[in-house]
Enzyme design. Structure first.
Site, PDB file in Angstrom:
ATOM      1  N   TYR B  89       0.847  -1.182   0.000  1.00 45.64           N
ATOM      2  CA  TYR B  89       0.000   0.000   0.000  1.00 45.64           C
ATOM      3  C   TYR B  89       0.891   1.243   0.000  1.00 45.64           C
ATOM      4  O   TYR B  89       1.756   1.401   0.877  1.00 45.64           O
ATOM      5  CB  TYR B  89      -0.903  -0.011   1.241  1.00 45.64           C
ATOM      6  CG  TYR B  89      -1.649   1.286   1.428  1.00 45.64           C
ATOM      7  CD1 TYR B  89      -2.558   1.723   0.455  1.00 45.64           C
ATOM      8  CD2 TYR B  89      -1.462   2.080   2.548  1.00 45.64           C
ATOM      9  CE1 TYR B  89      -3.236   2.911   0.601  1.00 45.64           C
ATOM     10  CE2 TYR B  89      -2.129   3.274   2.718  1.00 45.64           C
ATOM     11  CZ  TYR B  89      -3.021   3.692   1.729  1.00 45.64           C
ATOM     12  OH  TYR B  89      -3.688   4.875   1.877  1.00 45.64           O
ATOM     13  N   MET B  91       1.552   4.594   0.994  1.00 42.40           N
ATOM     14  CA  MET B  91       0.990   5.534   1.968  1.00 42.40           C
ATOM     15  C   MET B  91       1.199   6.968   1.497  1.00 42.40           C
ATOM     16  O   MET B  91       0.285   7.779   1.523  1.00 42.40           O
ATOM     17  CB  MET B  91       1.659   5.340   3.328  1.00 42.40           C
ATOM     18  CG  MET B  91       1.415   3.964   3.935  1.00 42.40           C
ATOM     19  SD  MET B  91       2.019   3.855   5.627  1.00 42.40           S
ATOM     20  CE  MET B  91       3.771   3.729   5.348  1.00 42.40           C
ATOM     21  N   HIS B 130      -4.582   5.344  -2.366  1.00 41.02           N
ATOM     22  CA  HIS B 130      -5.742   6.241  -2.409  1.00 41.02           C
ATOM     23  C   HIS B 130      -5.340   7.561  -3.051  1.00 41.02           C
ATOM     24  O   HIS B 130      -4.257   8.075  -2.787  1.00 41.02           O
ATOM     25  CB  HIS B 130      -6.259   6.537  -1.001  1.00 41.02           C
ATOM     26  CG  HIS B 130      -6.846   5.345  -0.327  1.00 41.02           C
ATOM     27  ND1 HIS B 130      -6.126   4.556   0.554  1.00 41.02           N
ATOM     28  CD2 HIS B 130      -8.085   4.803  -0.404  1.00 41.02           C
ATOM     29  CE1 HIS B 130      -6.898   3.573   0.988  1.00 41.02           C
ATOM     30  NE2 HIS B 130      -8.091   3.691   0.428  1.00 41.02           N
ATOM     31  N   ASN B 135      -7.798  15.245  -7.161  1.00 40.70           N
ATOM     32  CA  ASN B 135      -6.426  15.250  -7.659  1.00 40.70           C
ATOM     33  C   ASN B 135      -6.324  14.507  -8.996  1.00 40.70           C
ATOM     34  O   ASN B 135      -5.861  13.386  -9.083  1.00 40.70           O
ATOM     35  CB  ASN B 135      -5.504  14.616  -6.609  1.00 40.70           C
ATOM     36  CG  ASN B 135      -4.047  14.942  -6.860  1.00 40.70           C
ATOM     37  OD1 ASN B 135      -3.690  15.418  -7.935  1.00 40.70           O
ATOM     38  ND2 ASN B 135      -3.211  14.691  -5.868  1.00 40.70           N
ATOM     39  N   GLU B 136      -6.793  15.211 -10.045  1.00 40.08           N
ATOM     40  CA  GLU B 136      -6.824  14.596 -11.370  1.00 40.08           C
ATOM     41  C   GLU B 136      -5.422  14.225 -11.861  1.00 40.08           C
ATOM     42  O   GLU B 136      -5.216  13.205 -12.483  1.00 40.08           O
ATOM     43  CB  GLU B 136      -7.474  15.556 -12.375  1.00 40.08           C
ATOM     44  CG  GLU B 136      -8.982  15.669 -12.222  1.00 40.08           C
ATOM     45  CD  GLU B 136      -9.702  14.350 -12.547  1.00 40.08           C
ATOM     46  OE1 GLU B 136      -9.171  13.572 -13.369  1.00 40.08           O
ATOM     47  OE2 GLU B 136     -10.773  14.103 -11.962  1.00 40.08           O
ATOM     48  N   PHE B 141      -1.385  10.285 -13.526  1.00 38.70           N
ATOM     49  CA  PHE B 141      -0.031   9.776 -13.377  1.00 38.70           C
ATOM     50  C   PHE B 141      -0.035   8.270 -13.114  1.00 38.70           C
ATOM     51  O   PHE B 141       0.670   7.499 -13.770  1.00 38.70           O
ATOM     52  CB  PHE B 141       0.651  10.519 -12.232  1.00 38.70           C
ATOM     53  CG  PHE B 141       1.972   9.935 -11.808  1.00 38.70           C
ATOM     54  CD1 PHE B 141       3.124  10.169 -12.552  1.00 38.70           C
ATOM     55  CD2 PHE B 141       2.061   9.144 -10.670  1.00 38.70           C
ATOM     56  CE1 PHE B 141       4.335   9.638 -12.168  1.00 38.70           C
ATOM     57  CE2 PHE B 141       3.271   8.607 -10.276  1.00 38.70           C
ATOM     58  CZ  PHE B 141       4.418   8.855 -11.029  1.00 38.70           C
TER      59      PHE B 141
END
Lengths: 692, 179
Positions: B89, B91, B130, B135-136, B141
């Protein structure tokens, strides 16, 4: 056996009996049989022999010997061969061969400035004493070298010292821009010496300013971000050096917003703040740098230094303790063991500012002890060196030992310790007052007892829990007298001071040293020594305030006392007998009315407080360029003499030095520190991050 | 959380030294500093304890640009007891604003992906993270690097607006066949 031969040769050499040394070495070498190949000891003896011949002026013989033994590979130290050979050829006037030898040395080590200077000398230029005529030749020589060793920056940098005008600007632009692009942190320290020349300083400023515009994020195309960052760093140092601390801070703010992770920005910010008279804020900034990299002992030491400077001695020691031995009685004891003069000086100065003269004296004497140790240790080397045949470095070492007390740390410590001894002498009750604990109030007594009880209880608990922490409390004897009580108790403070100062007499020629030298001598009624010190002061600078106040002092002391005619005539030469002290002073003040140092010194010597106050408040006149250091001295003087106008003076200083905090009241300073600590935004947080 | 990969005006430049090195107890101050300016959230002490775990070493890195620390990536390994497979994950991952658009974020991500595909104990099956729905850039990206939106996590953020987050995930390539 062999040792005795060498010892004899060294003794003859040091006694400057070169012929005898030569003979001894020749006959010693003749006794050797079956020397193995590449024998370092044999090689050293041969080199030593060459050295003896060279020092006795037999250059031809020295060179022949060197060449013969290096060809046969008996001398194995290639660098020493190269250097000695080049030097001997130069001394013999065989210029062409010498040039070849020096070129070979430069190829081998392009960073060594001495080679370049010697090489230039062979070509007829003394780089350390350039004239208008020799500059073009110097540049020619250096350019040639630059082409020869493009990787070495020494020729390029030396050319900056030599070049003038447009020639300088063009070269400086190349050098500085390349440094900024590569991100050389020490670039400003490298360039700074050029600022002695005003024109060069201006040229550097305009070069960096225009480069800044070219690499700014707003430029098109925008520059490399790291280049822009180092440019800001350079400019901040530049403006701070020129005294514009606000501009420096502005630039640093821009840099810190751009990249908040470069420790250099925080340490520079600390220095700027210290210069601006805000030592607490400076310490916080240095500590921030330290937090970025806990492994960096340099940053750790910087943080400690700034804490000492802010008078937070415990905080400083805690930082230092992160790197010292865990089983040492205290971080300070370990650092003293390691002969860290930097630590001893910083801690001593901090204690002195706090008025803990015993602690301070203990640290300063610690430095004196370090140098005594260094001197004593040389006797251990004699035997060792003769056994190991490292006689060449030994000769250099003996010369070094004679000058070892020229070290800045020794000078600083000797002066600081002497000043404390002077105070002990001038104020006879001071020592006992410092050692005796101040009277406790009833409440304080209770608090102390309670703390003691708690500590004992805690200790009991921790031992029960399995602790083995007990023995750390007892300090070994080397660190006894940490409070300097024994040092303070001396019955002869002046003799102690004189003993520490004596080695400096022949080694150092500095105004502050002669001033303290005088202060001690005159109190010991050694008037000849005192007058000598004043003469040396006068030779350095006839108008130095240090000299002026001492002339007044000496006249007062010798009037009505029996002193030799030499003393009287010498004094009269500096301070004509028919001039009254008041007239002498007012004439002096007229000449130096705009010098804050001169005004403050005269105020210190003034007998009436009103007079001193009037002089000191004159420091705020527009024509006086008052600096923070002198302002603090003046404030200390008013505090010392219990002036009723002290607070008024402090407030005026606070107005004058916008960024400073040292002139604020203690409570206000404390409040500001708290605010700053609270602003440490990235300290461990407690609020939990939102997660599933 | 991610603030990498926003295109900036800074020109692509060659011959800059870019390197990564693991987060350690000693450079934790730098990680804290970066987190405080890169992300709108203050991370708990547990975060800083986790990134120092030995098994997380390859996934918690500082990014240096010309020897200046300018970015960070921190991941945690999540073991799924039921299936026996582990997930990685992400972070945090971010690069300081002036250094964006230089391919540094991609460099961080590549490092993590390579480390994950080489890992055997435990095997890493997939990587997820997440991204705040606003945050396009970050979403673009990650999609460019093979991540796909798996679902929307409503009210993921408690203290910042908007509160919803995309969950992006991608499989980890199998380790190169070794002899």
């Amino acid at each position: 056996m062999r040792q005795n031969w060498i010892a004899l040769a060294v003794a003859c050499h040091l006694g400057r009996n070169f012929d005898q040394a030569d003979k001894v070495l020749t006959s010693y070498v003749a006794t050797l049989k079956n020397v193995p190949d590449y024998d370092f000891e044999y090689s050293e003896v041969l080199l030593y022999h060459v050295r003896v011949l060279e020092e006795s002026g037999k250059h031809e013989a020295a060179l022949t010997k060197l060449d013969a033994h290096s060809k046969s590979r008996e001398i194995v130290d290639r660098v020493a061969i190269g250097e000695t050979r080049a030097r001997l050829l130069a001394k013999l006037g065989r210029t062409e061969e010498a040039l070849d030898a020096y070129n070979a040395l430069v190829d081998r080590n392009p960073g060594r400035v001495e080679y370049i200077k010697d090489l230039a000398k062979l070509k007829g230029v003394d780089i350390d004493a350039l004239t208008d005529e020799t500059v073009p030749l110097a540049l020619e020589v250096l350019d040639e070298l630059e082409k020869r060793v493009p990787k070495g920056s020494a020729p390029t940098r030396l050319a900056l010292s030599a070049a003038q005008g447009d020639e300088f600007a063009a070269r400086a632009r190349r050098y500085i821009e390349s440094g900024l692009k590569r991100g050389v942190p020490s670039l400003f320290a490298d360039i700074k010496p050029l600022y002695a020349d005003d024109a060069k300083r201006k040229a550097v400023e305009s070069i960096v300013a225009s480069f800044h515009d070219a690499v700014a994020p707003t430029a098109s195309p925008p520059g490399e971000p790291s280049t822009y960052l180092w440019t800001l760093y350079f400019l901040a140092q530049h403006h701070s050096k020129l005294g514009d601390q606000s501009r420096a801070l502005e630039l640093l703010d821009v840099a810190l917003t751009h990249t908040p992770t470069l420790p250099e920005l925080y340490t520079l910010r600390a220095r700027v703040l210290r210069r601006a008279g805000a030592p607490h804020e400076a310490a916080m900034s240095a500590d921030r740098a330290r937090l970025l990299d806990g492994q960096d002992r340099f940053l750790n030491g910087k943080a400690a230094k700034y804490f000492f400077n802010a008078g937070r001695i415990q905080d400083a020691e805690n930082r230092l303790g992160m790197f010292t031995k865990k089983d040492a009685p205290s971080p300070g004891a370990d650092l003293e063991d390691l002969q860290s003069t930097a630590y001893l000086l910083q801690a001593g100065a901090a204690f002195e500012r706090e008025g803990k003269l015993g602690h301070a004296l203990r640290k300063f004497i610690g430095i004196v002890k370090v140098f005594e140790d260094v001197e004593d240790d040389q006797y251990d080397f004699h035997g060792y060196v003769l056994r190991r045949f490292t006689v060449n470095v030994y000769s250099d070492f003996i010369a070094y030992e004679d000058r070892v007390r020229q070290h800045p740390a020794y000078i600083a410590a000797a002066l600081a310790a002497s000043r404390i001894y002077l105070r002990l002498h001038d104020e006879p009750g001071l020592a006992t007052k410092l050692v005796a604990p101040p009277a406790e109030s009833e409440a304080e007594k209770k608090a102390r007892k309670k703390a003691k009880k708690d500590a004992a209880k805690e200790k009991k608990d921790s031992t029960k829990a399995g602790g083995e922490e007990e023995e750390t409390q007892q300090q070994p004897s080397k660190y006894d007298d940490p409070e300097g009580a024994k040092l303070l108790a001396t019955a002869t403070p002046l003799d102690e001071a004189a003993k520490i100062l004596r080695p400096l007499e022949k080694l150092v020629d500095r105004a502050d040293v002669w001033a303290v030298f005088y202060d001690v001598a005159v109190r010991r009624q050694k008037y000849l020594q005192a007058v000598k010190a004043l003469n040396r002061l006068a030779r350095l600078d006839k108008e130095d305030p240090l000299l002026h106040v001492r002339l007044l002092d000496l006249r007062k002391r010798v009037s009505g006392t029996e002193v030799s005619d030499v003393v009287r005539t010498s004094l009269a030469a500096l301070f004509p007998q028919d001039v009254a002290s008041e007239v002498f002073t007012s004439q002096y003040l007229q000449r130096h009315s705009s010098s804050p140092r001169a005004v403050t010194a005269v105020a210190r010597a003034a007998s009436s407080l009103t007079e001193a106050e009037e002089l000191l408040f004159g420091l705020f006149k527009p024509e006086v360029s008052l600096d923070i250091k002198t302002a603090r001295e003046a404030l200390a003087l008013l505090t010392e003499r219990k002036s009723t106008r002290r607070d008024e003076f402090a407030a005026a200083c606070d107005d004058r030095f916008v960024l400073s905090t040292v002139f604020k009241s203690v409570e206000e300073q404390r409040r500001l520190v708290k605010l700053d600590e609270a602003a440490m935004e990235d300290l461990p947080a407690t609020d939990e991050v939102a997660e599933k | 959380m991610s603030s990498a990969a926003q295109p900036s005006a800074a020109a692509k430049t060659s011959n800059a030294r870019v390197s990564l090195s693991p987060c350690t107890l000693n450079n934790l101050g730098t990680v804290r500093k970066l987190n405080s300016v890169l992300f709108p959230i203050r991370y708990a002490e547990r975060f800083y304890k986790d990134i120092l775990l030995p098994e997380a070493e390859h996934y918690c890195q500082l990014l240096y640009y010309n020897d200046i620390p300018v970015g960070t990536v921190c991941c945690r390994i999540e073991n799924d007891a039921a299936s026996g497979a582990s997930k990685l994950y992400i972070m945090t991952m971010g690069v300081l604003a002036p250094y964006r658009g230089l391919g540094l974020g991609a460099r961080c991500l590549t490092q993590v992906l390579e480390a994950a595909s080489a890992a055997t104990k435990p095997r890493i099956k997939s990587i997820y993270l997440h991204v705040q729905v606003s945050n396009e850039h970050a979403r673009g990206f990650y999609e460019h690097h093979g991540f796909k939106v798996s679902h929307l996590f409503e009210n993921y953020y408690k203290k910042i607006e908007p509160r919803d987050a995309w969950v992006l995930e991608r499989e980890v390539d199998a380790p190169p066949a070794s002899t």
